[in-house]
Design an enzyme around this catalytic site. Sequence first.
Site, PDB file in Angstrom:
ATOM      1  N   ASP A  78      -5.686   1.231   9.577  1.00  0.00           N
ATOM      2  CA  ASP A  78      -6.035   0.948   8.178  1.00  0.00           C
ATOM      3  C   ASP A  78      -6.301  -0.538   8.039  1.00  0.00           C
ATOM      4  OD1 ASP A  78      -5.788   3.579   7.560  1.00  0.00           O
ATOM      5  OD2 ASP A  78      -4.117   3.357   6.168  1.00  0.00           O
ATOM      6  N   HIS A 129     -12.027   4.094   3.143  1.00  0.00           N
ATOM      7  CA  HIS A 129     -10.645   3.954   2.650  1.00  0.00           C
ATOM      8  C   HIS A 129     -10.652   3.671   1.146  1.00  0.00           C
ATOM      9  CE1 HIS A 129      -6.406   3.636   3.172  1.00  0.00           C
ATOM     10  NE2 HIS A 129      -6.311   2.335   3.193  1.00  0.00           N
ATOM     11  N   HIS A 133      -8.956   0.816  -3.408  1.00  0.00           N
ATOM     12  CA  HIS A 133      -7.621   1.183  -2.906  1.00  0.00           C
ATOM     13  C   HIS A 133      -6.703   1.744  -4.005  1.00  0.00           C
ATOM     14  CE1 HIS A 133      -3.940   0.770  -0.355  1.00  0.00           C
ATOM     15  NE2 HIS A 133      -4.824   0.914   0.625  1.00  0.00           N
ATOM     16  N   HIS A 228      -1.491  -0.446  11.544  1.00  0.00           N
ATOM     17  CA  HIS A 228      -2.129  -1.434  10.667  1.00  0.00           C
ATOM     18  C   HIS A 228      -2.498  -2.660  11.502  1.00  0.00           C
ATOM     19  CE1 HIS A 228      -0.147   1.102   7.653  1.00  0.00           C
ATOM     20  NE2 HIS A 228      -1.070   0.668   6.815  1.00  0.00           N
TER      21      HIS A 228
END
Length: 260
Positions: A78, A129, A133, A228
């Site tokens: 991510d 994504h 967000h 991450h």
Amino acid sequence: MKKFLLFILLSLVFLLTLSNISHAFSLITDDTELNWYFVNRESGKTPEAPKESIDFLREYDAYYVGDTDSKVLYLTFDQGYENGNTNKILDILKEEKVPAAFFVVKPYIKTEKNIVKRMVEEGHLVCNHSSHHPSMATILDNEKFSKEFTEVEEEFKTLTGIDMPKYFRPPMGKYSKNSLKKTKALGYKTIFWSFAYKDWLVDNQPKEDYAIKKILNGVHPGAIILLHSVSDTNTKILKTVITELRKEGYEFKSLKDLPE
């Protein structure tokens, strides 16, 4: 007599617990915001998906594992923002010939053009994504919901000249039955995960030995791994983790190889 009373008491507690669980599930609607989680079993075994959504994940093309009959892994990152690690991660992936999927928000594409282009050029998937967000479960307006996807797609295509792969990771792991349904209607597969750990706090990074052990003990056949890239620890241990997992017989595949 005491054993009988204890049996009656435990039975009442059990019935009340079942009643509370049943009541909790009855309050869940198609728009209820849910939080992704998985329940670990013994090492090497597929974790259990959330009981509140396991029945409809497949219906809406939502994955948290891939091929659980084979020792394959799907590596995903991510990308909320850049912390100076992604090029180092890409160096390792290139050296080790490991494909990965990077889930990016619109601002990341705008500010990290060279990194995004490098991801594409080296054969990785750059995936959606969302634009801002948000929790997708909270966006009930269809137009606003769609824009969270299309704004990222447009920014990506402007930069690379190609269409964005149709894989979506819900921000913060928040979702609802309807958000998954609408995501599928936009042509996307939703990608959750069956392994993750607390790696995203840049000022409180896990120790390297702990992180290696955590990952090696947490994977299983068909695991979708969430890491991450802001994590300095992940960057330092990535080559070791790949090497050790290969020693255990695992191979890394692209999300393009997910079973239908």
